[in-house]
Structures are given as structure tokens and as C-alpha cells.
Design an enzyme around this catalytic site. Structure first.
Site, mmCIF file in Angstrom:
data_model
loop_
_atom_site.group_PDB
_atom_site.id
_atom_site.type_symbol
_atom_site.label_atom_id
_atom_site.label_comp_id
_atom_site.label_asym_id
_atom_site.label_seq_id
_atom_site.Cartn_x
_atom_site.Cartn_y
_atom_site.Cartn_z
ATOM 1 N N ARG A 124 0.171 12.930 25.426
ATOM 2 C CA ARG A 124 -0.507 14.147 25.894
ATOM 3 C C ARG A 124 -1.214 13.874 27.205
ATOM 4 O O ARG A 124 -2.434 13.886 27.297
ATOM 5 C CB ARG A 124 -1.392 14.654 24.788
ATOM 6 C CG ARG A 124 -0.435 15.300 23.775
ATOM 7 C CD ARG A 124 -1.031 15.906 22.641
ATOM 8 N NE ARG A 124 -0.259 17.100 22.310
ATOM 9 C CZ ARG A 124 -0.545 17.866 21.302
ATOM 10 N NH1 ARG A 124 -1.559 17.614 20.541
ATOM 11 N NH2 ARG A 124 0.182 18.916 21.050
ATOM 12 N N GLN A 129 3.076 17.498 30.180
ATOM 13 C CA GLN A 129 2.794 18.803 29.551
ATOM 14 C C GLN A 129 4.036 19.682 29.427
ATOM 15 O O GLN A 129 4.220 20.358 28.424
ATOM 16 C CB GLN A 129 1.715 19.546 30.333
ATOM 17 C CG GLN A 129 0.327 19.207 29.810
ATOM 18 C CD GLN A 129 -0.782 19.881 30.573
ATOM 19 O OE1 GLN A 129 -0.532 20.645 31.496
ATOM 20 N NE2 GLN A 129 -2.006 19.582 30.191
ATOM 21 N N ASP A 132 6.046 18.821 26.270
ATOM 22 C CA ASP A 132 5.281 18.674 25.032
ATOM 23 C C ASP A 132 5.729 19.697 23.977
ATOM 24 O O ASP A 132 5.230 20.823 23.918
ATOM 25 C CB ASP A 132 3.788 18.837 25.395
ATOM 26 C CG ASP A 132 2.872 18.585 24.218
ATOM 27 O OD1 ASP A 132 3.366 18.457 23.088
ATOM 28 O OD2 ASP A 132 1.648 18.537 24.437
ATOM 29 N N SER A 135 3.048 21.097 21.544
ATOM 30 C CA SER A 135 2.253 22.216 22.066
ATOM 31 C C SER A 135 3.054 23.508 22.089
ATOM 32 O O SER A 135 2.565 24.557 21.666
ATOM 33 C CB SER A 135 1.756 21.915 23.482
ATOM 34 O OG SER A 135 0.763 20.941 23.432
ATOM 35 N N TYR A 228 -7.743 13.902 20.076
ATOM 36 C CA TYR A 228 -7.566 14.355 18.695
ATOM 37 C C TYR A 228 -8.874 14.166 17.931
ATOM 38 O O TYR A 228 -9.793 13.486 18.392
ATOM 39 C CB TYR A 228 -6.463 13.546 18.003
ATOM 40 C CG TYR A 228 -5.085 13.883 18.471
ATOM 41 C CD1 TYR A 228 -4.459 15.050 18.058
ATOM 42 C CD2 TYR A 228 -4.384 13.032 19.318
ATOM 43 C CE1 TYR A 228 -3.180 15.362 18.475
ATOM 44 C CE2 TYR A 228 -3.098 13.333 19.742
ATOM 45 C CZ TYR A 228 -2.506 14.499 19.315
ATOM 46 O OH TYR A 228 -1.239 14.807 19.731
HETATM 47 P P1 NAD Z 1 -3.862 18.903 15.787
HETATM 48 O O1 NAD Z 1 -2.712 19.760 15.378
HETATM 49 O O2 NAD Z 1 -3.801 17.435 15.547
HETATM 50 O O3 NAD Z 1 -5.182 19.469 15.038
HETATM 51 C C1 NAD Z 1 -5.562 20.815 15.133
HETATM 52 C C2 NAD Z 1 -7.070 20.911 15.302
HETATM 53 O O4 NAD Z 1 -7.727 20.569 14.080
HETATM 54 C C3 NAD Z 1 -7.674 19.991 16.367
HETATM 55 O O5 NAD Z 1 -8.291 20.788 17.358
HETATM 56 C C4 NAD Z 1 -8.668 19.146 15.585
HETATM 57 O O6 NAD Z 1 -9.831 18.837 16.333
HETATM 58 C C5 NAD Z 1 -8.991 20.053 14.421
HETATM 59 N N1 NAD Z 1 -9.600 19.381 13.252
HETATM 60 C C6 NAD Z 1 -9.307 18.178 12.711
HETATM 61 N N2 NAD Z 1 -10.115 17.931 11.644
HETATM 62 C C7 NAD Z 1 -10.917 19.028 11.499
HETATM 63 C C8 NAD Z 1 -11.934 19.372 10.579
HETATM 64 N N3 NAD Z 1 -12.297 18.551 9.608
HETATM 65 N N4 NAD Z 1 -12.541 20.572 10.738
HETATM 66 C C9 NAD Z 1 -12.185 21.424 11.742
HETATM 67 N N5 NAD Z 1 -11.224 21.148 12.641
HETATM 68 C C10 NAD Z 1 -10.600 19.955 12.526
HETATM 69 O O7 NAD Z 1 -4.271 19.139 17.303
HETATM 70 P P2 NAD Z 1 -3.457 19.737 18.535
HETATM 71 O O8 NAD Z 1 -3.473 21.207 18.486
HETATM 72 O O9 NAD Z 1 -2.145 19.067 18.596
HETATM 73 O O10 NAD Z 1 -4.366 19.283 19.775
HETATM 74 C C11 NAD Z 1 -5.268 18.203 19.688
HETATM 75 C C12 NAD Z 1 -5.835 17.807 21.040
HETATM 76 O O11 NAD Z 1 -4.824 17.502 21.991
HETATM 77 C C13 NAD Z 1 -6.697 18.863 21.695
HETATM 78 O O12 NAD Z 1 -7.788 18.186 22.255
HETATM 79 C C14 NAD Z 1 -5.826 19.429 22.779
HETATM 80 O O13 NAD Z 1 -6.582 19.994 23.845
HETATM 81 C C15 NAD Z 1 -5.121 18.167 23.205
HETATM 82 N N6 NAD Z 1 -3.856 18.465 23.912
HETATM 83 C C16 NAD Z 1 -3.646 17.873 25.130
HETATM 84 C C17 NAD Z 1 -2.474 18.113 25.833
HETATM 85 C C18 NAD Z 1 -2.230 17.468 27.178
HETATM 86 O O14 NAD Z 1 -3.130 17.022 27.813
HETATM 87 N N7 NAD Z 1 -0.977 17.396 27.609
HETATM 88 C C19 NAD Z 1 -1.497 18.946 25.274
HETATM 89 C C20 NAD Z 1 -1.743 19.521 24.017
HETATM 90 C C21 NAD Z 1 -2.926 19.251 23.345
#
Ligand code: NAD
Length: 380
Positions: A124, A129, A132, A135, A228
Site C-alpha cells: 500500500r 495505488q 491495488d 482497494s 492497518y
Molecule cells: P482492513 O480491511 O484491514 O480493515 C478495515 C478497517 O477496520 C480498518 O480501517 C481498521 O482500522 C478497522 N478496524 C480494525 N479493528 C477494528 C476494531 N476493533 N474496531 C473498529 N475498527 C477496526 O483495512 P483497509 O480498508 O484495507 O485499509 C487499511 C488501511 O490501509 C487504511 O489506513 C487505509 O487508508 C490504508 N490504505 C492505503 C492505501 C495506499 O496508500 N495505497 C490504499 C488502501 C488503503
């Protein structure tokens, strides 16, 4: 000689997506690839064969012939052992491999000297991006979760002022504001609901507020590695469940997306909390496949408990296959640029950071450490 790219029809039941769409075929053929697609591969996503041929693809009537002649295979779901048997040594296969759940296929690809790239391992980082798939597909999943919630809720979502009286807006609560959660928030807002959201990462608060939703504050910040979330301590879990219960009880629709990579999904809604919900409320549990955020979720099923509808949908992106396929295909198009050099020839060394991170199997070896450990009987 052009590089032959093959796109088989997805084989998993309920999988409606296709790895490549006509628009991307056009780009690939322009770049010098020869694209073959299995007959009816795009049918369930509403991309018929004639659109592919118009874009420059050739349609293969036999799956065996398609796989046999391929230099690169593009797919969504992991290949079956039978499909791997059809590939020639050195064929490159790119898709979502879910290696820990498909160890037999991984071992088979290793033994048959296939090169496999697992797109769910795309790092990530900003440069990656456009590749991905987690996403792009989570975006589709979050959208569909809001639509499912609205479609199963006995109430209107927006506020209405009519001659037949005033209707108060529904309240939608989103637990987990990552990619899917943020899309669910945006969709519920557009439908006119009052939206609240919660995430253990404080960084998510700003994104939630920027979408016009209320962020529920709790003195826990569980920002882990790579953006994460980390797993909460037992004390933090108890505090979280207490706060979440109060918000769940006042919601008409709850969409849960909380996940921690490589672990069982955190339990956020207990059966007691469900019992305290409003009659007719709906829970859409997007974490159903990784254990569920609600104690009463049954993966792949909709159940009714205490007057509450609890949905545990699996593979939601496949329910919006036209656009999920389009986004996935664009991700693949972008990924493929890493595999060819300036002259359009396949690179020999996988030194690019994104290729190293996604290379699952190559030259008779499992290159992804955690999968190698699982195969040798170690790991979780
Ligand atoms: P994910 O599917 O792993 O998890 C979904 C969400 O659940 C996350 O936001 C996580 O913080 C939340 N979570 C975990 N435990 C929890 C709890 N006990 N209570 C409430 N919420 C909880 O996550 P995702 O959607 O794949 O994205 C995770 C991270 O990756 C984010 O910070 C996102 O901004 C980042 N991201 C970065 C890029 C990039 O830079 N290319 C691309 C996509 C996502």
C-alpha cells in the site's frame, strides 16, 4: 512474437466478475499483446464476447487450448489444480491467490514451475495505488453493503416532508472506516441517512468527518503497521464493546467492516447488543468471511434474530460485476506495465519492489515467506 495473454472464465460459484474488460483489451492489444478470452468469460458481468472481439481479443472455445497457449494468464480467483495442469512451465499467472487458503494450488504451481503473482499482496504505497485490487474491490463491497442495508431496512433513509407527514431520517452506523467503510459512509450519506462511524485508528476520524459523518471518539488509538489496525488489548476490547453497543442500539442499519490483516475479525457486536437493537434494524457484516464482527453472523447467509436482520454476504464485489470487473481490469493493466521493459519484452528479473512483494511462486520455489512456512507445516 506478441506476448499471449489469456483470460479464462471464472470458475468459483457466484463469481460474476471477469479479470479483463474490452476497454483494457484495447489498451493491451495496442501495446502489442495478443489477448485471448474464454468464450462467455465476461457474460455474467455483461461484457459479451462480441465486445471483446471488437476490442481486438480472440475468443477461445476451449479452456484447455486457451491455458495451454498462454504466456500470461489473468484471473480473479485462484487457479484450480486442473487449470494449473494445463499451463506450460514458466507461464505467468496473475490474480488474487489467497495463498493461505489454497495451499494445494500453491504447491502445484511450485512443482509445475509456474510464476504466480498474488495481487492481494500489492504493497500500500502511493506508486502501487493504481494496482491495488484490495482497494478497488473493497470500494465495490462498501457500496453494495450500503445498498443491501437500505434494501432490507423497513424505513426510508432520507428525511421526508410530505402531505402524509414528516419522516425522520434513518441512522446508519459504520464500524471500521477503511476503504470499504468509507465507501459505505459516502453511499449512505447520498441516500440521505444520518451517518455515524467508528474506527480504532484516529487517522480515520478526519476522513469520516470529511464525508459529512459523525466520528465516534474513544480513547483508543490502535494504528498498527502499514496503516492497518493492531489487535486491541482485553481492556481496550471491553471499553470498545461498551461504546459500540450504545451506538448500535440507536442505529437502523449497521455496516461492519472491521478487520485486522491475518487475524480473525474483531467481535464488535455481541448477541446481547443485537437483542437491544431496534426492531427491523439491519446488520450487514462485511467481515463475515474472516469470522464476522457480529456474534450472530452466519457467513453467506441472512438470519433474523431478536427482530434484527443480520446479513453475512460473501464476495460482495461480485454483486456489482460490471464496475468491479472494470476496476480490477484497470488494476491489472497497471500491474502489467511492471512486467515489460521499454521494448515491450518480458523482464527477466523481478527486482521492482511491487513485483518482489507480490511474487508468490517462481522457478519451482514459493517466494512468499509466510506461505512457505505454512506449506512446510509451520505458521498459524
Ligand atoms: P482492513 O480491511 O484491514 O480493515 C478495515 C478497517 O477496520 C480498518 O480501517 C481498521 O482500522 C478497522 N478496524 C480494525 N479493528 C477494528 C476494531 N476493533 N474496531 C473498529 N475498527 C477496526 O483495512 P483497509 O480498508 O484495507 O485499509 C487499511 C488501511 O490501509 C487504511 O489506513 C487505509 O487508508 C490504508 N490504505 C492505503 C492505501 C495506499 O496508500 N495505497 C490504499 C488502501 C488503503
Amino acid at each position: 512474437m506478441p506476448i499471449v495473454v489469456a483470460v479464462p472464465k471464472e470458475h468459483v460459484p457466484g463469481e460474476q466478475r471477469v479479470a479483463v474488460v474490452p476497454e483494457v483489451v484495447q489498451k493491451l492489444t495496442k501495446s502489442g499483446y495478443e489477448v485471448w478470452i474464454e468464450h462467455d468469460a465476461g457474460m455474467n458481468a455483461y461484457y459479451p464476447d462480441d465486445l471483446f472481439t471488437a476490442a481486438g481479443a480472440k475468443v477461445a472455445s476451449s479452456r484447455t487450448g486457451l491455458l495451454d497457449g498462454a504466456r500470461i494468464v489473468l484471473c480473479i480467483q485462484p487457479p484450480t489444480v486442473a487449470d494449473i495442469d494445463q499451463l506450460s512451465e514458466g507461464t505467468i499467472i496473475i490474480g488474487i491467490m489467497n495463498a493461505s487458503r489454497n495451499l494445494e494450488a500453491v504447491a502445484h504451481m511450485r512443482d509445475r514451475k509456474i510464476t504466480a503473482f498474488a495481487l492481494e499482496l500489492v504493497p500500500r504505497i502511493t506508486r502501487a495505488q493504481s494496482m491495488d485490487v484490495l482497494s478497488s474491490q473493497a470500494t465495490a463491497g462498501g457500496y453494495m453493503a450500503a445498498i443491501l442495508g437500505a434494501g432490507n431496512c423497513p424505513k426510508f433513509l432520507p428525511m421526508l416532508t410530505t402531505a402524509a407527514g414528516t419522516i425522520r431520517p434513518a441512522t446508519v452506523l459504520i464500524l471500521g472506516a477503511g476503504v470499504a467503510g468509507l465507501m459505505a459512509i459516502a453511499t449512505a450519506k447520498r441516500l440521505g441517512a444520518v451517518v455515524e462511524a467508528y474506527d480504532v485508528r484516529h487517522a480515520a476520524g478526519e476522513q469520516v468527518r470529511s464525508l459529512g459523518a459523525r466520528f465516534l471518539e474513544l480513547e483508543i488509538n490502535a494504528e498498527g503497521q502499514g496503516g492497518y489496525a493492531r489487535e486491541l488489548t482485553p481492556e481496550e476490547k471491553a471499553k470498545e464493546q461498551q461504546m459500540v453497543s450504545a451506538a448500535v442500539a440507536r442505529a437502523d442499519i449497521v455496516i461492519t467492516t472491521a478487520n485486522i490483516p491475518g487475524r480473525k475479525a474483531p467481535l464488535l457486536i455481541t448477541s446481547e447488543t443485537v437483542a437491544a437493537m431496534r426492531p427491523g434494524a439491519v446488520i450487514v457484516d462485511l467481515a463475515a468471511e474472516s469470522g464476522g464482527n457480529c456474534e450472530l453472523t452466519r457467513p453467506g447467509r441472512t438470519v433474523h434474530e431478536h427482530g434484527v436482520t443480520i446479513m453475512g454476504p460473501q464476495n460482495l464485489p461480485a454483486q456489482v460485476p460490471f464496475h468491479s470487473s472494470q476496476m480490477y481490469a484497470k488494476n491489472l493493466q497497471s500491474f502489467l506495465t511492471l512486467l515489460v521493459d521499454m521494448d515491450g519484452a518480458l523482464v527477466r528479473e523481478y527486482t521492482d519492489e511491487i513485483l518482489t512483494a507480490t511474487l508468490l511462486v517462481h522457478a519451482g520455489e514459493v517466494r512468499h515467506g509466510p506461505t512457505r512456512e505454512l506449506l512446510s507445516g509451520g505458521g498459524q
